[in-house]
Design an enzyme around this catalytic site. Structure first.
Site, short mmCIF file in Angstrom:
data_model
loop_
_atom_site.label_atom_id
_atom_site.label_comp_id
_atom_site.label_asym_id
_atom_site.label_seq_id
_atom_site.Cartn_x
_atom_site.Cartn_y
_atom_site.Cartn_z
N PRO A 2 6.35 5.39 -7.68
CA PRO A 2 5.72 4.12 -8.01
C PRO A 2 5.48 3.17 -6.85
O PRO A 2 6.37 2.87 -6.07
CB PRO A 2 6.72 3.49 -8.99
CG PRO A 2 7.95 4.31 -8.92
CD PRO A 2 7.78 5.38 -7.92
N GLU A 3 4.25 2.69 -6.77
CA GLU A 3 3.88 1.59 -5.88
C GLU A 3 3.36 0.46 -6.75
O GLU A 3 3.45 0.55 -7.98
CB GLU A 3 2.84 2.05 -4.85
CG GLU A 3 3.36 3.23 -4.03
CD GLU A 3 2.38 3.78 -3.01
OE1 GLU A 3 1.44 3.06 -2.64
OE2 GLU A 3 2.55 4.93 -2.60
N LYS A 60 7.10 -4.09 -5.87
CA LYS A 60 7.75 -2.97 -6.55
C LYS A 60 8.92 -3.42 -7.41
O LYS A 60 9.63 -2.58 -7.97
CB LYS A 60 8.23 -1.94 -5.51
CG LYS A 60 7.08 -1.30 -4.74
CD LYS A 60 7.58 -0.39 -3.62
CE LYS A 60 6.42 0.06 -2.75
NZ LYS A 60 6.88 0.74 -1.52
N ARG A 111 16.40 11.06 -9.10
CA ARG A 111 16.94 10.95 -7.74
C ARG A 111 17.85 9.75 -7.54
O ARG A 111 18.50 9.64 -6.50
CB ARG A 111 15.78 10.92 -6.74
CG ARG A 111 15.05 12.26 -6.69
CD ARG A 111 13.86 12.22 -5.77
NE ARG A 111 14.25 12.18 -4.39
CZ ARG A 111 13.38 12.13 -3.38
NH1 ARG A 111 12.09 12.11 -3.63
NH2 ARG A 111 13.80 12.10 -2.15
N ARG A 253 6.96 8.86 7.79
CA ARG A 253 6.42 9.21 6.49
C ARG A 253 5.18 10.09 6.66
O ARG A 253 4.41 9.90 7.61
CB ARG A 253 6.03 7.95 5.69
CG ARG A 253 7.16 6.97 5.49
CD ARG A 253 8.28 7.51 4.65
NE ARG A 253 7.82 7.85 3.32
CZ ARG A 253 7.67 6.98 2.32
NH1 ARG A 253 7.94 5.70 2.51
NH2 ARG A 253 7.26 7.38 1.14
#
Length: 264
Positions: A2-3, A60, A111, A253
């Site tokens: 999610p962003e 976020k 996670r 990244r």
DNA sequence: TCCTATGTTGTATG
DNA sequence: ACATACAACATAGG
């Protein structure tokens, strides 16, 4: 996952539960997602019988109001929110379940990079009301952007755009999308931009945030093929211009860009 | 088995 | 004090 816009989408998955009262809260007190709570075990009782009244997001971060208590959630890398029927049984990765009369509000996160806090009014005021302006906010000015780029002058643009203190909600794919539209190489150092480049970056940041919210934020629509988004995910993709896309690590990244459109 | 993953934070270093 | 670089966190899936 999610962003900015996905977070807004997930926050709204709990909307059907608004105005209902909390019957029971089920958590795994030792789950990593409650690491920011001083006393995780106290949380269920603090929310019990409260009415679910409010949903807000900021970048976020998500805020859920329960009368005089507020839950602040972050979805991390794999978190999701959804409404389950009352007979749903808690499964392995359901770390927070809020039982209402007609449904259950569920947070699922394999996670466990997500996190939750419970705020009272004072904490809400000191935390939520002092967040940096969102990218689409009027207070997110070109001057603010320029100053931040100077302060992070020796870092690649890609890494800088991921810094939530200035760009709330921007994540890996949005950063790549913005740089692609601005035709800037993600490896360029933040301090190297000319004034027109800063102006273009500011414009595209705001554009991508607005469009993502419109397309993804309400019903998880698919961005059109004219975006970098659908082409960026795996090796072998091509830019809409026809050139093969590059995927490489930048600033820690995986980053995707078009070497033709985004010249260094 | 090894590698990857739409995120953040703690720690070491300059 | 400030900025930068990177390992660590935990799990699933290819």
């Amino acid at each position: 996952m999610p962003e900015l816009a996905e977070v807004a989408y997930f926050a709204n998955r709990w909307r059907p539960g608004l105005d209902e009262r909390v019957r029971e809260v089920v958590i795994h007190p030792k789950a990593r997602v409650f690491r920011e709570l001083e006393r995780p075990r106290a949380m269920p009782e603090q929310l019990a019988r409260k009415r679910f009244q409010e949903i807000r997001t900021h970048g976020k971060q998500m805020l859920f109001g329960f009368e005089d208590r507020w839950l602040v959630g972050h979805l991390g890398m794999s978190g999701k929110l959804w409404c389950a029927p009352v007979n749903h049984r808690v499964e392995k990765h359901d770390h927070l379940v809020i039982r209402l009369r007609h449904r259950q509000l569920v947070f699922t996160d394999p996670r466990m990079f997500g996190s939750w806090q419970l705020l009272d009014e004072a904490a809400l005021d000191s935390l939520w009301n002092h967040l940096p302006p969102e990218v689409t906010d009027r207070r997110f000015t070109k001057a603010r952007l320029a100053a931040f780029l100077q302060r992070r002058a020796r870092r690649p643009l890609k890494a800088v755009l991921l810094m939530q203190e200035c760009f709330p909600g921007i994540g890996n794919w949005m950063a790549d999308e913005v740089l692609w539209r601005t035709q800037l190489d993600p490896r360029r150092l933040a301090g190297s931009l000319t004034e027109p480049e800063v102006a273009a970056l500011w414009k595209k940041l705001r554009l991508v945030c607005r469009q993502a919210m419109r397309i993804i934020g309400t019903d998880w629509g698919t961005p059109p093929r004219t975006w970098l988004f659908p082409h960026r995910w795996k090796d072998g993709g091509c830019c809409p211009c026809g050139a093969p896309l590059v995927r490489e690590d930048v600033g820690g990244r995986t980053t995707c860009w078009c070497p033709t459109c985004q010249e260094s």
